[in-house]
Design a protein around this motif. Structure first.
Motif, PDB file in Angstrom:
ATOM      1  N   LEU B 172      -7.332  27.267  -4.437  1.00 40.95           N
ATOM      2  CA  LEU B 172      -8.321  27.296  -3.362  1.00 40.95           C
ATOM      3  C   LEU B 172      -8.540  25.903  -2.787  1.00 40.95           C
ATOM      4  N   LEU B 173      -8.570  24.916  -3.701  1.00 38.24           N
ATOM      5  CA  LEU B 173      -9.043  23.589  -3.323  1.00 38.24           C
ATOM      6  C   LEU B 173      -7.986  22.765  -2.587  1.00 38.24           C
ATOM      7  N   PHE B 174      -6.772  22.735  -3.101  1.00 35.81           N
ATOM      8  CA  PHE B 174      -5.785  21.804  -2.550  1.00 35.81           C
ATOM      9  C   PHE B 174      -5.425  22.051  -1.079  1.00 35.81           C
ATOM     10  N   PRO B 175      -5.218  23.316  -0.650  1.00 34.87           N
ATOM     11  CA  PRO B 175      -4.933  23.467   0.786  1.00 34.87           C
ATOM     12  C   PRO B 175      -6.076  22.960   1.664  1.00 34.87           C
ATOM     13  N   MET B 176      -7.331  23.140   1.175  1.00 35.05           N
ATOM     14  CA  MET B 176      -8.483  22.679   1.948  1.00 35.05           C
ATOM     15  C   MET B 176      -8.535  21.151   2.010  1.00 35.05           C
ATOM     16  N   LEU B 177      -7.970  20.501   0.987  1.00 33.62           N
ATOM     17  CA  LEU B 177      -8.100  19.039   0.887  1.00 33.62           C
ATOM     18  C   LEU B 177      -7.008  18.292   1.629  1.00 33.62           C
ATOM     19  N   ILE B 178      -6.109  18.996   2.292  1.00 41.29           N
ATOM     20  CA  ILE B 178      -4.998  18.299   2.953  1.00 41.29           C
ATOM     21  C   ILE B 178      -5.480  17.253   3.964  1.00 41.29           C
ATOM     22  N   PRO B 179      -6.520  17.520   4.777  1.00 45.87           N
ATOM     23  CA  PRO B 179      -7.000  16.439   5.649  1.00 45.87           C
ATOM     24  C   PRO B 179      -7.480  15.216   4.864  1.00 45.87           C
ATOM     25  N   VAL B 180      -8.144  15.448   3.707  1.00 44.38           N
ATOM     26  CA  VAL B 180      -8.626  14.322   2.898  1.00 44.38           C
ATOM     27  C   VAL B 180      -7.450  13.529   2.348  1.00 44.38           C
ATOM     28  N   LEU B 181      -6.468  14.250   1.809  1.00 43.30           N
ATOM     29  CA  LEU B 181      -5.298  13.590   1.232  1.00 43.30           C
ATOM     30  C   LEU B 181      -4.586  12.773   2.306  1.00 43.30           C
ATOM     31  N   LEU B 182      -4.347  13.405   3.471  1.00 45.94           N
ATOM     32  CA  LEU B 182      -3.629  12.726   4.551  1.00 45.94           C
ATOM     33  C   LEU B 182      -4.370  11.476   4.999  1.00 45.94           C
ATOM     34  N   SER B 183      -5.671  11.612   5.280  1.00 44.57           N
ATOM     35  CA  SER B 183      -6.353  10.446   5.837  1.00 44.57           C
ATOM     36  C   SER B 183      -6.556   9.371   4.778  1.00 44.57           C
ATOM     37  N   ALA B 184      -6.831   9.762   3.515  1.00 47.71           N
ATOM     38  CA  ALA B 184      -7.011   8.739   2.481  1.00 47.71           C
ATOM     39  C   ALA B 184      -5.707   7.987   2.249  1.00 47.71           C
ATOM     40  N   VAL B 185      -4.597   8.721   2.170  1.00 49.07           N
ATOM     41  CA  VAL B 185      -3.307   8.069   1.915  1.00 49.07           C
ATOM     42  C   VAL B 185      -2.905   7.191   3.101  1.00 49.07           C
ATOM     43  N   GLU B 186      -3.061   7.723   4.316  1.00 45.57           N
ATOM     44  CA  GLU B 186      -2.647   6.943   5.489  1.00 45.57           C
ATOM     45  C   GLU B 186      -3.500   5.687   5.634  1.00 45.57           C
ATOM     46  N   ALA B 187      -4.812   5.842   5.451  1.00 38.76           N
ATOM     47  CA  ALA B 187      -5.693   4.684   5.582  1.00 38.76           C
ATOM     48  C   ALA B 187      -5.403   3.666   4.487  1.00 38.76           C
ATOM     49  N   SER B 188      -5.194   4.135   3.242  1.00 36.63           N
ATOM     50  CA  SER B 188      -4.921   3.190   2.148  1.00 36.63           C
ATOM     51  C   SER B 188      -3.600   2.480   2.371  1.00 36.63           C
ATOM     52  N   THR B 189      -2.558   3.247   2.758  1.00 36.87           N
ATOM     53  CA  THR B 189      -1.250   2.626   2.980  1.00 36.87           C
ATOM     54  C   THR B 189      -1.350   1.556   4.050  1.00 36.87           C
ATOM     55  N   SER B 190      -2.068   1.894   5.128  1.00 31.32           N
ATOM     56  CA  SER B 190      -2.151   0.946   6.220  1.00 31.32           C
ATOM     57  C   SER B 190      -2.980  -0.282   5.822  1.00 31.32           C
ATOM     58  N   LEU B 191      -4.043  -0.080   5.025  1.00 35.56           N
ATOM     59  CA  LEU B 191      -4.851  -1.222   4.576  1.00 35.56           C
ATOM     60  C   LEU B 191      -4.088  -2.086   3.576  1.00 35.56           C
ATOM     61  N   LEU B 192      -3.284  -1.454   2.730  1.00 33.46           N
ATOM     62  CA  LEU B 192      -2.490  -2.220   1.749  1.00 33.46           C
ATOM     63  C   LEU B 192      -1.480  -3.115   2.465  1.00 33.46           C
ATOM     64  N   GLY B 193      -1.013  -2.650   3.627  1.00 31.97           N
ATOM     65  CA  GLY B 193      -0.073  -3.459   4.402  1.00 31.97           C
ATOM     66  C   GLY B 193      -0.786  -4.410   5.358  1.00 31.97           C
ATOM     67  N   GLY B 194      -2.111  -4.535   5.236  1.00 35.31           N
ATOM     68  CA  GLY B 194      -2.871  -5.444   6.090  1.00 35.31           C
ATOM     69  C   GLY B 194      -3.315  -4.810   7.401  1.00 35.31           C
ATOM     70  N   ASP B 195      -3.177  -3.493   7.519  1.00 38.44           N
ATOM     71  CA  ASP B 195      -3.581  -2.733   8.707  1.00 38.44           C
ATOM     72  C   ASP B 195      -3.072  -3.364  10.005  1.00 38.44           C
ATOM     73  N   PRO B 196      -1.732  -3.541  10.148  1.00 42.70           N
ATOM     74  CA  PRO B 196      -1.206  -4.216  11.337  1.00 42.70           C
ATOM     75  C   PRO B 196      -1.430  -3.422  12.624  1.00 42.70           C
ATOM     76  N   MET B 197      -1.453  -2.095  12.530  1.00 46.53           N
ATOM     77  CA  MET B 197      -1.593  -1.284  13.741  1.00 46.53           C
ATOM     78  C   MET B 197      -3.045  -0.917  14.023  1.00 46.53           C
ATOM     79  N   LEU B 198      -3.968  -1.394  13.185  1.00 42.60           N
ATOM     80  CA  LEU B 198      -5.389  -1.054  13.304  1.00 42.60           C
ATOM     81  C   LEU B 198      -5.610   0.457  13.389  1.00 42.60           C
ATOM     82  N   GLU B 199      -4.883   1.193  12.531  1.00 41.51           N
ATOM     83  CA  GLU B 199      -5.001   2.640  12.590  1.00 41.51           C
ATOM     84  C   GLU B 199      -5.906   3.198  11.497  1.00 41.51           C
ATOM     85  N   ALA B 200      -6.290   2.349  10.543  1.00 39.46           N
ATOM     86  CA  ALA B 200      -7.097   2.841   9.432  1.00 39.46           C
ATOM     87  C   ALA B 200      -8.437   3.390   9.932  1.00 39.46           C
TER      88      ALA B 200
END
Lengths: 244, 228
Positions: B172-200
């Motif tokens: 039940l939970l994991f399909p609902m959490l896909i937006p959380v997973l996507l945005s947390a991973v994308e924001a973290s990846t971009s911040l770890l790289g110094g957020d060059p594209m200011l997309e976080a």
């Protein structure tokens, strides 16, 4: 003791079954006719040739799954508001049909994608969000399968159905930001007129199929619920159970 | 019932849940161990190549948090059910949402403690250096965790009382959490790289919107879920 009651409600059920079969036959004849019509009048696409004809099921299935999910959301909300079993059964019937249409959309999309894009699957926004939608509503159906008590099942699945519906736009937005290969939807202005007509009549035919499926499952579930209530009565010596 | 009374109820539930956990420590040990184990498994699955590990770090870390954290939610109700305590909890006067908020805060503290151990381990295992903007990373983690725990606590109220609860909750939970997973991973990846594209920033707003929408929806729907 309880046998008389059982006999009584079998007769209308039989009558309903034959009406259901007649309607079903009509619905499928209609779909066969609109499909045959579109396939015969539409000329092969310049790039895709006859492959384009998958569109007449793929696109209507995708449109109509949204109708089914809309019914799930409305029926769930109504159940929480009024607490009537009917609304719960309607939501369940619509969720089953919606999941079926989503599965059909995904399967046909893959069959279409392989020859045109050269791949079965890609992490494109629309594909991915449709897959997520499929899992959200399959989860809803699994929840129903794992809960036996009808009141509990109804309350829980109404909540899950509503939260799922709430998540549809968020999932779509997030995945769209993440990825975007699926072509932008064609509109009547970009589509050859005979394709537009074919698509529209097929969308209506599929919608009628969807409504027929929902109606049929809804009635079946009502009969199942009535049968359960009857078994309970008989088991309690026809004195009426806790629900009577 | 005033808000103050409700808030005292929330506090009582948080205290009760955290005390139970503190005294046994069974849950936290298992969940932390599970999280570290998953990080290790991802290391084996992706191979020892440092660059590949670094690139996948945020995704692997978030999956480790989701897969281990999900074990905690059923437990938070299971302990009540085993002792027949949920009925008494429901019989006490006060709003149902206070129970939800109490469990939500207790689970949030629990998962944040797990993260406080698992995240440093991930940084070491995957050889990720903290970027200058690391406080923003903590913000993203907290927002992602709030979304995760909000829905986890809500769905566990159902799954813990159904058949096959261990299977049902992730389904039940994991399909609902896909937006959380996507945005947390994308924001973290971009911040770890110094957020060059200011997309976080856009991802953080999406996370915030998700948290607010589902917090409100869960608060409203919890009453219907817990009373049957």
């Amino acid at each position: 003791m309880g046998v008389g009651t059982v006999e009584l409600s079998v007769a209308p059920a039989r009558a309903r079954r034959s009406t259901g079969m007649l309607i079903g036959l009509g619905v499928f004849l209609l779909l066969a006719a609109t499909q045959a019509y579109s396939i015969s009048i539409s000329t092969p696409d310049r790039d895709m040739g006859h492959l384009q004809k998958i569109m007449y099921v793929h696109v209507p299935a995708a449109w109509n799954m949204m109708i089914a999910y809309f019914i799930v959301a409305i029926a769930s909300l109504r159940y929480l508001w009024k607490g009537r079993e009917k609304d719960d059964l309607l939501a369940a019937a619509a969720a089953e049909t919606g999941a079926l249409m989503t599965g059909l959309t995904l399967a046909l999309g893959m069959i279409w994608g392989k020859p045109t894009w050269g791949i079965w699957w890609t992490w494109d926004a629309r594909l991915t969000s449709t897959a997520v939608l499929f899992f959200i509503y399959v989860g809803y159906l699994i929840l129903r399968a794992f809960v036996d008590d009808p009141d509990r099942r109804a309350q829980w699945s109404a909540a899950v159905g509503l939260l799922g519906a709430l998540n549809v736009p968020i999932v779509y937005m997030s995945v769209r930001w993440w990825r975007t290969l699926h072509q932008v939807q064609s509109s009547p202005s970009t589509l050859d007129p005979n394709y537009t007509l074919s698509l529209r009549i097929n969308a209506i035919a599929v919608m009628i199929v969807v409504l027929f499926f929902i109606r049929h499952r809804y009635q079946t579930m009502q009969l199942e619920a009535a049968a359960d209530a009857m078994h309970e009565r008989i088991a309690l010596g026809d004195r009426g159970g806790i629900n009577a | 019932m005033t808000w103050r009374d409700e808030w005292r109820r929330v506090q009582a539930i948080v205290w009760k849940d955290l005390t139970t956990e503190r005294r046994s420590k069974a849950g936290i040990n298992a969940v932390v161990f599970m999280g570290v184990l998953i990080l290790l498994l991802f290391g084996f699955a992706l191979g020892p190549d440092t660059e590949a590990l670094r690139a996948a770090a945020a995704g692997a870390l978030w999956l480790a948090i989701l897969f281990s954290g999900v074990l905690a939610f059923n437990r938070s109700y299971q302990l009540e059910l085993d002792g027949g305590a949920l009925e008494s909890l429901l019989l006490y006067p006060g709003s149902r949402w206070a129970i939800y908020v109490g469990k939500l805060i207790a689970n949030l503290v629990f998962v944040l403690i797990v993260e406080a151990i698992v995240i440093p381990v991930a940084l070491v295992l995957y050889q990720v250096a903290l970027p200058p903007g690391w406080p923003a990373l903590i913000g993203v983690t907290v927002l992602g965790t709030v979304g995760f725990v909000t829905l986890g606590t809500f769905y566990a109220a159902m799954s813990s009382r159904s058949r096959a609860r261990e299977v049902l909750l992730p389904l039940l939970l994991f399909p609902m959490l896909i937006p959380v997973l996507l945005s947390a991973v994308e924001a973290s990846t971009s911040l770890l790289g110094g957020d060059p594209m200011l997309e976080a920033g856009a991802w953080v707003r999406l996370l915030g919107a998700f948290d607010i929408i589902f917090l409100v929806a869960s608060l409203l729907a919890f009453e219907y879920v817990i009373e049957v």
